[in-house]
Design a protein around this motif. Sequence first.
Motif, mmCIF file in Angstrom:
data_model
loop_
_atom_site.group_PDB
_atom_site.id
_atom_site.type_symbol
_atom_site.label_atom_id
_atom_site.label_comp_id
_atom_site.label_asym_id
_atom_site.label_seq_id
_atom_site.Cartn_x
_atom_site.Cartn_y
_atom_site.Cartn_z
ATOM 1 N N ARG A 39 -4.473 1.114 -1.238
ATOM 2 C CA ARG A 39 -3.907 -0.220 -1.347
ATOM 3 C C ARG A 39 -3.476 -0.499 -2.782
ATOM 4 N N LEU A 97 -4.625 6.397 2.868
ATOM 5 C CA LEU A 97 -3.933 5.167 2.489
ATOM 6 C C LEU A 97 -4.628 4.579 1.272
ATOM 7 N N ASN A 101 0.837 -1.185 0.000
ATOM 8 C CA ASN A 101 0.000 0.000 0.000
ATOM 9 C C ASN A 101 0.877 1.241 0.000
ATOM 10 N N GLN A 145 0.839 5.421 1.387
ATOM 11 C CA GLN A 145 0.165 6.390 2.246
ATOM 12 C C GLN A 145 0.709 7.785 1.974
ATOM 13 N N GLY A 152 -1.194 -4.493 7.218
ATOM 14 C CA GLY A 152 -1.287 -3.600 6.070
ATOM 15 C C GLY A 152 -2.145 -2.381 6.297
ATOM 16 N N THR A 153 -2.649 -2.216 7.513
ATOM 17 C CA THR A 153 -3.415 -0.998 7.772
ATOM 18 C C THR A 153 -2.486 0.186 7.866
#
Lengths: 110, 115
Positions: free
Chosen positions: A50, A48, A31, A33, B100-101
Amino acid sequence: SQQGEEDPQALSIQEGENATMNCSYKTSINNLQWYRQNSGRGLVHLILIRSNEREKHSGRLRVTLDTSKKSSSLLITASRAADTASYFCATERGSYIPTFGRGTSLIVHP
Amino acid sequence: DTAVSQTPKYLVTQMGNDKSIKCEQNLGHDTMYWYKQDSKKFLKIMFSYNNKELIINETVPNRFSPKSPDKAHLNLHINSLELGDSAVYFCASSQDLGTGTGELFFGEGSRLTVL
């Protein structure tokens, strides 16, 4: 090793204009951000996205991700003087530890 | 209530001294980090701790030693300070590594100046 590279390094615009910042990276990511840093402060998470997403919105922010080009963009619409800050992209790979670049310094003139 | 707090905010010291920077988070997060931001604003990962276990050390000199007495605290101790250690050091935390947050919560930074 450094993963994300923001471009441009500095951006100066007038209030009301849109600001676009770009981030390029070198290897596959899980991901990406975007963070904001006001002068003398810590970083604050903005959004964020993905690796299986192409676009996300949050208020006046729009983020796109092109994994084929290994790049992302952050668009701030109708900018305000209060948007003046540095903006960083951070990428996460297998270790899930966000890796940052040098940021884009945005100045919005009232 | 401050989520991630680090002290001191400013630190001025002489070469060769030993100093510590403390960090505490009240978010109940499992993972904490130390980042170094240089004069060109490049933010580089130094350490990451997950449930008090060191999980990464990115080619940082062994003069730097992280210490985590519990999962809410991650302190940074620096021995034999050098001019090149002058930077802003940021502590951060996240809920869980590997999900993955990914969102990091940062402290306000500690500006270290070595004379």
